[in-house]
Design an enzyme around this catalytic site. Structure first.
Site, PDB file in Angstrom:
ATOM      1  N   ASP A  69       0.869  -1.175   0.000  1.00 64.46           N
ATOM      2  CA  ASP A  69       0.000   0.000   0.000  1.00 64.46           C
ATOM      3  C   ASP A  69       0.906   1.224   0.000  1.00 64.46           C
ATOM      4  O   ASP A  69       1.658   1.446   0.955  1.00 64.46           O
ATOM      5  CB  ASP A  69      -0.899  -0.007   1.235  1.00 64.46           C
ATOM      6  CG  ASP A  69      -1.971   1.076   1.186  1.00 64.46           C
ATOM      7  OD1 ASP A  69      -1.752   2.102   0.515  1.00 64.46           O
ATOM      8  OD2 ASP A  69      -3.016   0.897   1.842  1.00 64.46           O
ATOM      9  N   ALA A  97      -0.294   4.597  -9.116  1.00 66.63           N
ATOM     10  CA  ALA A  97      -1.251   4.262  -8.055  1.00 66.63           C
ATOM     11  C   ALA A  97      -2.244   5.399  -7.871  1.00 66.63           C
ATOM     12  O   ALA A  97      -1.858   6.567  -7.757  1.00 66.63           O
ATOM     13  CB  ALA A  97      -0.504   3.993  -6.750  1.00 66.63           C
ATOM     14  N   GLY A  98      -3.518   5.061  -7.835  1.00 71.19           N
ATOM     15  CA  GLY A  98      -4.522   6.106  -7.665  1.00 71.19           C
ATOM     16  C   GLY A  98      -5.895   5.537  -7.363  1.00 71.19           C
ATOM     17  O   GLY A  98      -6.233   4.424  -7.780  1.00 71.19           O
ATOM     18  N   SER A 148      -2.854  14.300 -14.282  1.00 70.92           N
ATOM     19  CA  SER A 148      -4.155  14.306 -14.944  1.00 70.92           C
ATOM     20  C   SER A 148      -4.479  15.720 -15.384  1.00 70.92           C
ATOM     21  O   SER A 148      -4.001  16.702 -14.780  1.00 70.92           O
ATOM     22  CB  SER A 148      -5.229  13.804 -13.977  1.00 70.92           C
ATOM     23  OG  SER A 148      -6.535  14.026 -14.471  1.00 70.92           O
ATOM     24  N   TYR A 161      -9.667  14.109  -5.412  1.00 65.47           N
ATOM     25  CA  TYR A 161      -8.841  13.749  -6.565  1.00 65.47           C
ATOM     26  C   TYR A 161      -8.197  14.995  -7.169  1.00 65.47           C
ATOM     27  O   TYR A 161      -7.008  14.995  -7.513  1.00 65.47           O
ATOM     28  CB  TYR A 161      -9.711  13.042  -7.595  1.00 65.47           C
ATOM     29  CG  TYR A 161      -8.958  12.387  -8.724  1.00 65.47           C
ATOM     30  CD1 TYR A 161      -8.432  11.109  -8.581  1.00 65.47           C
ATOM     31  CD2 TYR A 161      -8.790  13.029  -9.945  1.00 65.47           C
ATOM     32  CE1 TYR A 161      -7.752  10.492  -9.618  1.00 65.47           C
ATOM     33  CE2 TYR A 161      -8.118  12.425 -10.991  1.00 65.47           C
ATOM     34  CZ  TYR A 161      -7.599  11.152 -10.822  1.00 65.47           C
ATOM     35  OH  TYR A 161      -6.926  10.555 -11.856  1.00 65.47           O
ATOM     36  N   SER A 164      -5.405  16.279  -4.979  1.00 64.47           N
ATOM     37  CA  SER A 164      -4.273  15.359  -5.038  1.00 64.47           C
ATOM     38  C   SER A 164      -3.467  15.533  -6.320  1.00 64.47           C
ATOM     39  O   SER A 164      -2.227  15.565  -6.294  1.00 64.47           O
ATOM     40  CB  SER A 164      -4.767  13.914  -4.931  1.00 64.47           C
ATOM     41  OG  SER A 164      -5.469  13.705  -3.730  1.00 64.47           O
ATOM     42  N   LYS A 165      -4.159  15.637  -7.454  1.00 62.28           N
ATOM     43  CA  LYS A 165      -3.451  15.750  -8.722  1.00 62.28           C
ATOM     44  C   LYS A 165      -2.773  17.117  -8.875  1.00 62.28           C
ATOM     45  O   LYS A 165      -1.711  17.215  -9.483  1.00 62.28           O
ATOM     46  CB  LYS A 165      -4.415  15.489  -9.880  1.00 62.28           C
ATOM     47  CG  LYS A 165      -4.826  14.033 -10.016  1.00 62.28           C
ATOM     48  CD  LYS A 165      -3.641  13.123 -10.306  1.00 62.28           C
ATOM     49  CE  LYS A 165      -4.063  11.700 -10.595  1.00 62.28           C
ATOM     50  NZ  LYS A 165      -2.913  10.802 -10.875  1.00 62.28           N
TER      51      LYS A 165
END
Length: 318
Positions: A69, A97-98, A148, A161, A164-165
């Site tokens: 993990d 990983a996402g 992304s 998300y 995070s990106k």
């Protein structure tokens, strides 16, 4: 050194995270076709073993798996040590990983929001923390962080998300600046458009329409080829998706127009109005192996675009 020892094998050694599903699996397949030796990391043992078998069949020189993990810093350290112990070196890293969670900011439970950030952003930090020292010590290497389009814009119901990106983009630039003293050590950032992977149905939901990749949707194999190409021919920043530059430009230059239109367009093209997802954690906090596979079955998304265009023309001429 023995002729067939790991240290005498000239094939590059590449570590791939998120390697049991979607883009990470596609990247592993592409690198296997190129004859690389692979270390595959993900949370689920069974999907990883399946991925390893397919990579061997595709031509990978050697494959090891590590059930890890990426949120667990100590587990990542141990995984990197295991890779170095197995192969004697590390030449490249592709971080895929996402996980994703859908819901307004105030609707998402704190553990779900935090787990998305921990996986995508802090997981990337954990990985860099442990792969950069051996790469710096050997004076070379190539690291690819998968970003992304959403790391450059804002979209509704994907707050964790998005944050995070955006963070991964900053992290990639920071790592690039801090490692300029090692000319042959490269840190690359690659943005991807919508990709046909299982992540949309595997995600956590506060409840609401199912997510789907917005058109034009890439097949995962295309994303895998891009990541492999950047790994082998590094560039600081690479953007995939023909229409993504226009979206980024609109976000920066026409913020009021963008903000007014992003909600309706997201609801039309990035949500499946025919399927409602009940509240649930999906695979955000723990692996759900039965959902891991290469594609998500979403297609290219061109049908939705063409259908909308046809309806607009009919309204105009009708």
């Amino acid at each position: 050194m023995a002729p067939n020892s790991p240290l005498s094998d000239p094939s590059p050694v590449v570590l791939v995270t998120g390697a049991s599903s979607g883009v990470g699996l596609a990247a592993a397949f592409e690198l296997a076709r190129r004859g690389h030796r692979l270390a595959l990391l993900a949370r689920g043992e069974e999907p990883l073993q399946r991925a390893a078998e397919e990579c061997r069949a595709l031509g990978a020189g050697d494959v090891m798996v590590s059930t890890t993990d990426i949120r667990d810093d100590e587990a990542v350290r141990q995984a990197v040590d295991d890779v170095l112990g197995r192969f004697g070196r590390l030449d490249g890293v592709v971080n895929c990983a996402g996980v994703v969670a859908y819901g307004r900011l105030e609707e998402l439970a704190a553990p779900l929001f935090d787990a998305v950030v921990e996986t995508i952003l802090l997981g990337s930090v954990n990985l860099l923390r442990h792969v950069l020292p051996p790469l710096r010590a050997q004076g070379r290497g190539s690291v690819v962080l998968t970003g992304s389009l959403i790391g450059h814009i804002a979209v509704p119901t994907m707050s964790a998300y998005t944050v995070s990106k955006w963070g991964v983009r900053g992290l990639a630039r920071q790592a690039l600046v801090e490692n300029r003293d090692v000319p042959e050590l490269h840190v690359s950032y690659v943005t991807l458009p919508g990709v046909d992977t299982p992540i949309y149905r595997q995600g956590a939901y506060a409840g609401g329409p199912a997510g789907q990749p917005p058109p034009v949707v890439w097949p995962p194999e295309k994303a895998g080829r891009l990541l492999a190409r950047v790994l082998e021919h590094p560039r600081p920043e690479t953007h995939g998706g023909a229409f993504d530059p226009l979206t980024r430009l609109g976000f920066v230059l026409l913020p009021r127009v963008y903000d007014a239109w992003v909600g309706p367009l997201f609801a039309r093209f990035a949500s499946d109005r025919h399927e409602t997802m009940p509240p649930g954690p999906g695979n955000v906090e723990a692996s759900v192996p039965e959902g891991n596979r290469l594609t998500g079955g979403h297609g290219s998304g061109l049908g939705a675009v063409v259908g909308l265009a046809v309806r607009q023309v009919r309204r105009i001429v009708g």
